[in-house]
Design a protein around this motif. Structure first.
Motif, short mmCIF file in Angstrom:
data_model
loop_
_atom_site.label_atom_id
_atom_site.label_comp_id
_atom_site.label_asym_id
_atom_site.label_seq_id
_atom_site.Cartn_x
_atom_site.Cartn_y
_atom_site.Cartn_z
N THR A 69 0.83 -1.21 0.00
CA THR A 69 0.00 0.00 0.00
C THR A 69 0.86 1.26 0.00
OG1 THR A 69 -0.14 -0.07 2.43
CG2 THR A 69 -1.91 -1.14 1.19
N GLN A 95 4.39 3.34 -1.99
CA GLN A 95 4.66 3.82 -3.35
C GLN A 95 5.02 2.70 -4.33
OE1 GLN A 95 8.23 6.12 -3.90
NE2 GLN A 95 9.36 5.04 -2.29
N GLY A 123 -0.32 -1.09 -5.15
CA GLY A 123 -1.64 -0.48 -5.23
C GLY A 123 -2.00 -0.10 -6.65
N SER A 124 -1.78 1.12 -7.03
CA SER A 124 -2.13 1.61 -8.37
C SER A 124 -1.21 1.00 -9.42
CB SER A 124 -2.02 3.13 -8.42
OG SER A 124 -0.67 3.55 -8.31
N ALA A 125 -1.65 1.05 -10.67
CA ALA A 125 -0.82 0.56 -11.77
C ALA A 125 0.51 1.32 -11.82
CB ALA A 125 -1.57 0.70 -13.09
N GLU A 126 0.45 2.62 -11.59
CA GLU A 126 1.67 3.43 -11.61
C GLU A 126 2.64 2.97 -10.54
OE1 GLU A 126 3.07 8.13 -11.18
OE2 GLU A 126 0.98 7.55 -10.84
N ASN A 127 2.13 2.70 -9.34
CA ASN A 127 3.01 2.28 -8.24
C ASN A 127 3.56 0.88 -8.49
OD1 ASN A 127 2.62 4.68 -6.95
ND2 ASN A 127 1.30 3.87 -5.33
N ARG A 128 2.73 -0.03 -9.02
CA ARG A 128 3.21 -1.39 -9.27
C ARG A 128 4.27 -1.43 -10.36
NH1 ARG A 128 -0.65 -3.78 -11.53
NH2 ARG A 128 -2.42 -2.40 -11.19
N ASP A 181 -3.04 -7.47 -13.49
CA ASP A 181 -4.27 -6.70 -13.47
C ASP A 181 -5.12 -7.11 -14.66
OD1 ASP A 181 -6.24 -4.68 -13.70
OD2 ASP A 181 -4.92 -3.19 -12.81
N THR A 201 -1.82 -1.14 -17.06
CA THR A 201 -0.52 -1.30 -16.39
C THR A 201 0.63 -1.19 -17.38
OG1 THR A 201 -1.45 -2.73 -14.66
CG2 THR A 201 0.93 -2.87 -15.05
#
Length: 324
Positions: free
Chosen positions: A161, A163, A166-171, A207, A213
């Motif tokens: 959770t 940086q 979570g989000s596609a950008e973070n993954r 995803d 992603t």
């Protein structure tokens, strides 16, 4: 792996992978997930690779080292000094790994701390420098097949959770930072990356909206001007087309032919129609040392002996006959 394209010394449109999946040099001790796999993280390993790269260059070839950190895929018995497999999250993969003690279940990995993430990024960069010192012409970052880079991209292995999740950008952040660090270490023209959206190897799940992603990730990677993008096609051709459009550089495709079916001569048509710049051959090149000539002649082809894969002797690796 040995490459040829307009951006490399050869003028052919083939890429030969000289190692089967699961055997690329690990960038660190912690990155080993299989028995008897080579590394690029010590001075002794650098020296040991030199005869290999020299032999390839003597024959006019170009050779890249595929840097592969297995992450949660592996087992403590494969690691020294009480180390355990690490991953983006403490999520155990379903399945088993071959060890000298037999087939063992994957274990729950240790969730990587921020410091360990930064260390892993630095390990890729250091291994890239070692690869150049060993005589390799460049490196390929293995971001596919459920190994560490792919684990960060996934939604089942990465439950973070912060940086990095979570989000596609973070993954996608870990893959991008590894690429940036590797480029800074040896130059963009010596760095490629392999991705496999939709691949389910090693209990990995992407995803469901893979384009959300992978298209932004490929666009970011394109801005680094890497030597090439190597796509292992496991989703559908529509996604391949989108990724091709997002990538201005050399686009290497390992087309989806179904499990256990080697890429054949018809795949060359994908270069002719612009789907890819180069086609990746693995098992067929292993079984046919003169594959370019056989492709031009549309065969015949030696059948790969899969019973010899992933271990053993030279049988099934260097004893396949050439034409004539």
């Amino acid at each position: 792996m040995i490459l040829g394209s307009s951006r490399f010394p050869s003028t052919t449109c083939w890429i030969q992978r000289v190692q089967e999946p699961g055997s690329g040099p690990q960038p660190s001790v912690a990155g080993q997930g299989y028995t008897n796999t080579p590394g690029l993280h010590s001075a002794e390993q650098v020296e040991a690779w030199k005869p290999v790269t020299e032999a390839v260059h003597k024959e006019g070839g170009v050779i890249f080292a595929q840097l592969m950190h297995t992450g949660r895929i592996g087992h403590p018995v494969l690691l020294p000094d009480g180390l355990v497999p690490i991953g983006p999250s403490a999520v155990k993969a379903e399945g088993k790994v071959f060890t000298h003690e037999g087939m063992l279940d994957f274990v729950e990995p240790k969730e990587m701390t921020e410091a360990e993430i930064q260390e892993a990024i630095a390990d890729f960069a250091n291994a890239a420098r070692n690869a150049i010192a060993a005589g390799f012409d460049g490196v390929e970052i293995h971001g596919a097949n459920g190994y560490l880079v792919h684990q960060f991209l996934s939604v089942n292995a990465n439950r973070r959770t912060d940086q990095w999740g979570g989000s596609a950008e973070n993954r996608a952040r870990f893959a991008l930072e590894v690429a940036k660090a590797t480029v800074a270490a040896i130059g963009a023209d010596k760095v490629g990356i392999r991705l496999s959206p939709g691949a389910k190897f090693n209990d990995i799940t992407d995803d469901p909206d893979m384009a959300a992603t992978y298209v932004p990730l490929v666009e970011e990677l394109a801005g680094l001007d890497l030597a090439y993008l190597h796509l292992m096609e496991q989703a559908d051709r529509e996604l391949t087309t989108k990724l091709r459009a997002a990538w201005a550089g050399v686009f290497i495709l390992n087309p989806d032919t179904g499990f256990g079916v080697p890429t054949g001569p018809d795949a060359i048509d994908l270069v002719k129609d612009g789907t890819a710049d180069m086609i990746s051959y693995g098992a067929l090149f292993l079984a046919n040392p003169d594959l370019p000539e056989r492709l031009k002649a549309r065969g015949p082809f030696n059948e790969p002996d899969r019973t010899t894969f992933y271990g053993g002797t030279e049988q099934g690796y260097t004893d396949y006959p050439a034409l004539g």
